[in-house]
Design a protein around this motif. Sequence first.
Motif, PDB file in Angstrom:
ATOM      1  N   ALA A  99       0.625  -1.133   0.093  1.00 45.08           N
ATOM      2  CA  ALA A  99       0.112  -0.001   0.102  1.00 45.08           C
ATOM      3  C   ALA A  99       0.859   1.361  -0.075  1.00 45.08           C
ATOM      4  O   ALA A  99       0.540   2.017  -0.568  1.00 45.08           O
ATOM      5  CB  ALA A  99      -0.859  -0.050   1.183  1.00 45.08           C
ATOM      6  N   LEU A 100       2.026   1.282   0.722  1.00 39.93           N
ATOM      7  CA  LEU A 100       2.977   2.367   0.847  1.00 39.93           C
ATOM      8  C   LEU A 100       3.617   2.605  -0.450  1.00 39.93           C
ATOM      9  O   LEU A 100       3.910   3.561  -0.950  1.00 39.93           O
ATOM     10  CB  LEU A 100       3.838   2.234   2.099  1.00 39.93           C
ATOM     11  N   GLY A 101       3.772   1.395  -1.220  1.00 37.88           N
ATOM     12  CA  GLY A 101       4.480   1.484  -2.611  1.00 37.88           C
ATOM     13  C   GLY A 101       3.309   1.950  -3.565  1.00 37.88           C
ATOM     14  O   GLY A 101       3.779   3.128  -4.457  1.00 37.88           O
ATOM     15  N   PHE A 102       2.120   1.778  -3.505  1.00 37.67           N
ATOM     16  CA  PHE A 102       1.055   2.422  -4.501  1.00 37.67           C
ATOM     17  C   PHE A 102       1.014   3.862  -3.902  1.00 37.67           C
ATOM     18  O   PHE A 102       0.720   4.728  -5.060  1.00 37.67           O
ATOM     19  CB  PHE A 102      -0.052   1.715  -4.066  1.00 37.67           C
ATOM     20  N   ILE A 103       1.033   4.325  -2.680  1.00 36.60           N
ATOM     21  CA  ILE A 103       0.996   5.857  -2.356  1.00 36.60           C
ATOM     22  C   ILE A 103       2.297   6.354  -3.223  1.00 36.60           C
ATOM     23  O   ILE A 103       2.218   7.539  -3.720  1.00 36.60           O
ATOM     24  CB  ILE A 103       1.097   6.066  -0.944  1.00 36.60           C
ATOM     25  N   LYS A 104       3.302   5.813  -2.839  1.00 37.47           N
ATOM     26  CA  LYS A 104       4.639   6.428  -3.385  1.00 37.47           C
ATOM     27  C   LYS A 104       4.497   6.678  -4.863  1.00 37.47           C
ATOM     28  O   LYS A 104       5.013   7.478  -5.592  1.00 37.47           O
ATOM     29  CB  LYS A 104       5.906   5.641  -3.139  1.00 37.47           C
ATOM     30  N   LYS A 105       3.848   5.693  -5.687  1.00 38.09           N
ATOM     31  CA  LYS A 105       3.738   5.833  -7.203  1.00 38.09           C
ATOM     32  C   LYS A 105       2.821   6.919  -7.418  1.00 38.09           C
ATOM     33  O   LYS A 105       3.095   7.592  -8.284  1.00 38.09           O
ATOM     34  CB  LYS A 105       3.098   4.618  -7.723  1.00 38.09           C
ATOM     35  N   GLN A 106       1.681   7.204  -6.706  1.00 39.77           N
ATOM     36  CA  GLN A 106       0.661   8.102  -6.955  1.00 39.77           C
ATOM     37  C   GLN A 106       1.637   9.494  -6.565  1.00 39.77           C
ATOM     38  O   GLN A 106       1.469  10.402  -7.381  1.00 39.77           O
ATOM     39  CB  GLN A 106      -0.425   8.022  -5.882  1.00 39.77           C
ATOM     40  N   VAL A 107       2.323   9.656  -5.401  1.00 39.68           N
ATOM     41  CA  VAL A 107       2.972  10.925  -5.345  1.00 39.68           C
ATOM     42  C   VAL A 107       4.142  11.092  -6.464  1.00 39.68           C
ATOM     43  O   VAL A 107       4.438  12.362  -6.753  1.00 39.68           O
ATOM     44  CB  VAL A 107       3.907  10.788  -3.952  1.00 39.68           C
ATOM     45  N   ASP A 108       4.596  10.252  -6.892  1.00 44.08           N
ATOM     46  CA  ASP A 108       5.869  10.448  -8.071  1.00 44.08           C
ATOM     47  C   ASP A 108       4.952  10.952  -9.426  1.00 44.08           C
ATOM     48  O   ASP A 108       5.559  11.614 -10.271  1.00 44.08           O
ATOM     49  CB  ASP A 108       6.299   9.098  -8.468  1.00 44.08           C
ATOM     50  N   GLU A 109       3.655  10.599  -9.390  1.00 44.54           N
ATOM     51  CA  GLU A 109       2.991  11.120 -10.450  1.00 44.54           C
ATOM     52  C   GLU A 109       2.153  12.561 -10.270  1.00 44.54           C
ATOM     53  O   GLU A 109       1.485  12.979 -11.111  1.00 44.54           O
ATOM     54  CB  GLU A 109       1.781   9.973 -10.805  1.00 44.54           C
ATOM     55  N   GLY A 110       2.610  13.036  -8.958  1.00 49.88           N
ATOM     56  CA  GLY A 110       2.318  14.311  -8.853  1.00 49.88           C
ATOM     57  C   GLY A 110       0.945  14.429  -8.033  1.00 49.88           C
ATOM     58  O   GLY A 110       0.485  15.782  -7.715  1.00 49.88           O
ATOM     59  N   ARG A 111       0.430  13.374  -7.505  1.00 52.78           N
ATOM     60  CA  ARG A 111      -0.679  13.502  -6.652  1.00 52.78           C
ATOM     61  C   ARG A 111      -0.369  13.543  -5.093  1.00 52.78           C
ATOM     62  O   ARG A 111       0.917  13.633  -4.976  1.00 52.78           O
ATOM     63  CB  ARG A 111      -1.520  12.251  -6.685  1.00 52.78           C
ATOM     64  N   GLN A 112      -1.196  13.457  -4.286  1.00 52.61           N
ATOM     65  CA  GLN A 112      -1.011  13.845  -2.842  1.00 52.61           C
ATOM     66  C   GLN A 112      -1.777  12.544  -1.997  1.00 52.61           C
ATOM     67  O   GLN A 112      -2.834  12.150  -2.579  1.00 52.61           O
ATOM     68  CB  GLN A 112      -1.524  15.032  -2.327  1.00 52.61           C
ATOM     69  N   ALA A 113      -1.601  12.332  -0.780  1.00 51.95           N
ATOM     70  CA  ALA A 113      -2.261  11.367   0.322  1.00 51.95           C
ATOM     71  C   ALA A 113      -2.142  11.746   1.342  1.00 51.95           C
ATOM     72  O   ALA A 113      -1.499  12.324   1.860  1.00 51.95           O
ATOM     73  CB  ALA A 113      -1.482   9.956  -0.060  1.00 51.95           C
ATOM     74  N   TYR A 114      -3.280  11.317   2.126  1.00 56.94           N
ATOM     75  CA  TYR A 114      -3.527  11.194   3.606  1.00 56.94           C
ATOM     76  C   TYR A 114      -3.296   9.955   4.282  1.00 56.94           C
ATOM     77  O   TYR A 114      -3.622   8.769   3.765  1.00 56.94           O
ATOM     78  CB  TYR A 114      -4.891  11.781   4.020  1.00 56.94           C
TER      79      TYR A 114
END
Length: 680
Positions: free
Chosen positions: A453-468
């Motif tokens: 799940a953390l890896g998925f979040i990292k991928k989203q952040v690398d694409e310019g997105r953000q997460a809580y």
Amino acid sequence: MSLYVMPITKLSGIGEKRASLFRKLGINSVGDMITYYPRAYDNWACTTPICELADGERYVVRARVSTPVSSTRISGGRLLAKLSVSDETGSMNLVFFNNKYISSMLRCGEEYCFMGRVTRDRFGVQMTSPEFAAAATADAMTPVYNLTAGLTNRVLVKAAKEALSMLPEVIKDPLPYDILHRYDLCPLSYALTNIHFPCDVGAMERARRRLIFEELLTLNLGMRLMKSRSREDTAVHMPTDYTGEFIKTLPFELTGAQKRAVADCVNDMRDKPSPMNRLIQGDVGSGKTAVCAAVCYHTVKNGYQAAFMAPTEILAQQHFETFSKMFDGTGVRIELLTGSMTAAEKRKTRERIENGESDIVIGTHALLSESTVFLNLGCAITDEQHRFGVAQRAKLASKGEHPHVLVLSATPIPRTLGLIIYGDLDITIIDELPPGRTEIDTLYIHEDKRDRALGFIKKQVDEGRQAYIVCPLVEEGEGDMELHSANDYAAELMLGAFRDCPVGILHGKMKAKEKEEVMARFAKNEIAILVATTVVEVGVDVKNATVMMIENAERFGLSTLHQLRGRVGRGRYKSYCILVSDNRGESTELRLGTMCRTNNGFEIADMDLKLRGPGDFFGNRQHGLPQLAIADFSDTETLAQSQEAAEYLLKISPDLSDDAMRPLRAKIRQLFATTENTMN
């Protein structure tokens, strides 16, 4: 003398010292003792044979003392007493510590009932320090009360018996006979006796149902009377409907639910002599802001000002920007007033408000200041209703001559509860989402999948997105050591999975200004991952945030989880909610499975009510509701019946002024006596 006036010291064995302990439980009078209901019962009649006892469970065993008491001194000078008891199926050992009278209390050859937790080992079955009573007298259900240090259950049982003995032979029942008959309710005298000392389970359940019904009916009637009395004539008249004119300027089509909400408000503001007092309740993203904008336009075009109060500065700023775009080119003047503005800025803004140079004023608690004066306030709106008390709502309304009042809530609450929680408000529900809003995918995973799940979040952040990432605690030491704390988890992520990403922390122990700064940085994408507690349940709209990951998700109510999930999915990007829990219990699987199955807030609220009761809707959000002694809002069947009965009684006597209703009016005054809503 009323038993509610008679002090608790009138009961034998209760002097001033012990009375102070009773007062800690809210028991000040003999009447209070009668309505201090048991939390549970020990059923001495429900016995289990010794051969069927399971390790670790609590039982009642009917057995005969088969050996004399044997007493010895052990380490520390403690006295250890042992004996054996037996029934037709086997024998059991009993152990007592520091009880020098046990040999005279338990006589060899006589039969008793013993209640306690069983342990099994190679020496056989054993109970340690069980409660006991002679078998001949142990055939009743014994009440178990909530206690405070210094008071035993035995003391409260004795006090309850004596208090009940002081009741008059004939008790005036507050419920009319036709209500008792219609809903098959037992008389009050039967209920009071059998709630404390029932002869069997059936009698206890019958007593409970009667008392719960009475309390919910009393609450319903009290709230409805408050609602009818709060409707004073308004000096704000808005005869012309301008909302259609405004809606045509919008670059999108309103949903049917939004149009109905606008119509409800306009009808209140045009056709009634009293001011509108309405709640608009809608899920996150249902379009409440557009409805408010239409109402504000209607207010301004009819010659009045509108005030919009938000719980935080960043939300007020966001609403100001949204309204400024919506009203661009309409000639409507929008103003922002917050506490962080300079003294000079606030002074100039307040001058424009007082002179009528501002049409719509959006702000925080600064709107409530004595120095904020409106020229002609026609509509007062509060956002996120549960963040403001009744008194604050009333203070904003006091800025005008009984202006129209509109409150908003994104917390879905079942309609049956809404009638009570918002008893002084008419309710409109926006029950559909605007087209094009993508549903949030919700996933429930166990902790062994966290790294993925953390890896998925990292991928989203690398694409310019953000997460809580939400945690149940602020820091270690606040609770169970297995639970994640925001501070430690953020530090772990900064050093590990997200060492190359800007990580922020947000929790309730931070100062208001610090929280505002963190959220502002997150909104600007200066922070990619925000580790927070549930303080983000209500927060700024960050359209770039696409992932909400919630640790120890089983610790949160479904309604809270749904509010947290609503923080993402606000922009054009596909969004996700990840629920992490290693609790594999059936209840957790059912609750978190519900979150994965539906995004409908009202369906989730209904399930939360059934599974957890009303705590998730109330807690510190009651704002003036009286404390209930026995009723539970999760008993939806009795709640619905009590509302039906309230409507029936108010048809007979709209203000309950009939002589037959006098006892019921007394119950209402008694229930509301400790709240800000005390009835006159």
